[in-house]
Design an enzyme around this catalytic site. Sequence first.
Site, mmCIF file in Angstrom:
data_model
loop_
_atom_site.group_PDB
_atom_site.id
_atom_site.type_symbol
_atom_site.label_atom_id
_atom_site.label_comp_id
_atom_site.label_asym_id
_atom_site.label_seq_id
_atom_site.Cartn_x
_atom_site.Cartn_y
_atom_site.Cartn_z
ATOM 1 N N LYS A 106 -8.449 13.705 -5.924
ATOM 2 C CA LYS A 106 -7.300 13.914 -6.815
ATOM 3 C C LYS A 106 -6.828 15.372 -6.721
ATOM 4 C CE LYS A 106 -5.567 11.492 -9.395
ATOM 5 N NZ LYS A 106 -4.441 10.507 -9.293
ATOM 6 N N THR A 127 -5.627 14.065 -13.174
ATOM 7 C CA THR A 127 -6.761 14.010 -14.098
ATOM 8 C C THR A 127 -7.278 15.408 -14.452
ATOM 9 O OG1 THR A 127 -9.073 13.331 -14.231
ATOM 10 C CG2 THR A 127 -8.222 13.707 -12.031
ATOM 11 N N ASP A 128 -7.946 15.503 -15.596
ATOM 12 C CA ASP A 128 -8.575 16.781 -15.982
ATOM 13 C C ASP A 128 -9.817 17.075 -15.139
ATOM 14 O OD1 ASP A 128 -10.306 14.873 -17.055
ATOM 15 O OD2 ASP A 128 -10.263 15.660 -19.099
ATOM 16 N N GLU A 129 -10.320 16.041 -14.416
ATOM 17 C CA GLU A 129 -11.575 16.230 -13.675
ATOM 18 C C GLU A 129 -11.429 17.237 -12.542
ATOM 19 O OE1 GLU A 129 -13.909 12.846 -12.756
ATOM 20 O OE2 GLU A 129 -13.420 11.832 -14.632
ATOM 21 N N ALA A 163 -0.913 5.135 -8.650
ATOM 22 C CA ALA A 163 -1.859 4.416 -7.782
ATOM 23 C C ALA A 163 -2.973 5.333 -7.301
ATOM 24 C CB ALA A 163 -1.124 3.837 -6.572
ATOM 25 N N ALA A 164 -4.200 4.867 -7.454
ATOM 26 C CA ALA A 164 -5.353 5.656 -7.001
ATOM 27 C C ALA A 164 -6.596 4.791 -7.047
ATOM 28 C CB ALA A 164 -5.560 6.867 -7.914
ATOM 29 N N ALA A 171 -12.339 15.409 -6.206
ATOM 30 C CA ALA A 171 -11.907 16.206 -5.044
ATOM 31 C C ALA A 171 -10.678 15.573 -4.399
ATOM 32 C CB ALA A 171 -13.047 16.318 -4.037
ATOM 33 N N TYR A 173 -14.222 11.557 -6.112
ATOM 34 C CA TYR A 173 -12.990 11.158 -6.821
ATOM 35 C C TYR A 173 -12.164 12.376 -7.205
ATOM 36 C CZ TYR A 173 -9.999 10.127 -10.831
ATOM 37 O OH TYR A 173 -8.943 10.074 -11.711
ATOM 38 N N ASP A 192 0.845 -1.202 0.000
ATOM 39 C CA ASP A 192 0.000 0.000 0.000
ATOM 40 C C ASP A 192 0.879 1.251 0.000
ATOM 41 O OD1 ASP A 192 -1.832 2.084 0.912
ATOM 42 O OD2 ASP A 192 -3.175 0.423 1.400
#
Length: 355
Positions: free
Chosen positions: A163, A133-135, A81-82, A161, A159, A58
């Site tokens: 990242k 990510t672009d999100e 990892a995510a 938030a 998710y 982990d």
Amino acid sequence: MSILVTGGAGFIGSNFILDWLGQSAEPVINLDALTYAGNLENLARLEGDPRHRFVRGDIGDADLLARLLREHRPRAILHFAAESHVDRSIHGPEAFIQTNCVGAFRLLQAALAYWEGLAGAERAAFRFLHVSTDEVYGSLAPDAPPFREGDRYAPNSPYSASKAASDHLVRAYHHTYGLPTLTTNCSNNYGPFQFPEKLIPLVLHNALSGLPLPIYGDGLQVRDWLYVADHCTALRRVLEAGRTGEVYNIGGGHEMANLDLVHALCEVLDARRPRADGRSYREQIAFVADRPGHDRRYAIDAARIRQELGWRPAESFRSGLEKTVAWYLAHADWSAHVTSGAYRAWVGLHYGEAA
Ligand code: NAD
Ligand code: DAU
């Protein structure tokens, strides 16, 4: 020399390792917890290859991280990892906070302690590349320009938030401690080894299994699609020549509404693996309840990585899609293995028994 990859048994991480070892002698230490999304079968081609050292663990395990860094002395950490699936983050956000925030923090702490112990050329060359990510930028209006580096963060799902929080931590570790970081924010990837909870592999799996192809809401949400091998090439370039402390947006420049994407997939399948009854896979499309808080549109302005680092995607959307469908058709065994047990439980929970 070696590199440490986290999450290397997942979709993008495994593509990255295969790509890396396809063109480099430099060993990879692959740290992955093997959650439902991690699958060593993705790396079967590397069995017995001494350049790939897999460690199950982990990223939140500080002692393990310190030991791995001490033993292997990597010249870079590439952090993939995510917890990565938006719908799962809506059903159960806690794991996202644990891995994407706390895990990223522990990894940064370990990287900082390791880097501070390096000297001279080793210290100067070290890089921490954070794959994001672009999100994190939120949702675009239909006529708004694509996301640029420096745009305001406005994450809308647990998710994104989580990242976004990790991006901020990476930024802070560079700004405060000088850790030589690089951050990339990429658009939607597709290609081999993507877990069939994500739209493209889910649609392929359901189409071939005679199941409904679930479209959330009106299906007019837009995503910017990038073939995974092009993401891997971009990451290599950023690692090689990116400016430390900097952010690079990565995208395919191919915006498409979900419904059009699913139509395109059906068309490729109709040609390559026609249904026994001769009708189109389109007939399996089913409109279902929308994702809560569903972002309407993402699009990336990749001018910085293009101009500074000379990166461009090699695949067109169509060529990438053809390759992807061909891969899934040729790897029915892979899909069968990953869609057993826990996968069925997820589908039951999220889509109901009918899916
Ligand atoms: P994935 O879910 O396919 O793989 C994630 C991997 O991380 C799995 O192998 C899993 O076992 C491992 N993992 C999860 N928790 C862990 C932990 N606590 N410790 C160690 N390993 C752990 O994800 P992906 O689609 O390959 O995405 C990889 C990265 O790229 C993520 O950080 C994601 O946010 C980012 N990203 C993905 C996309 C996309 O379209 N898939 C686009 C842009 C950015
Ligand atoms: O933009 C980058 C992001 O792309 C990554 O950071 C994420 O890790 C990755 O999962 C992906 O997020 P999306 O939410 O965009 O991907 P997903 O494949 O889950 O969904 C793509 C679009 O399709 C989205 O608008 C939701 C829709 N969709 C998805 C599923 C699973 C459906 O209409 N039906 C479905 O059953």
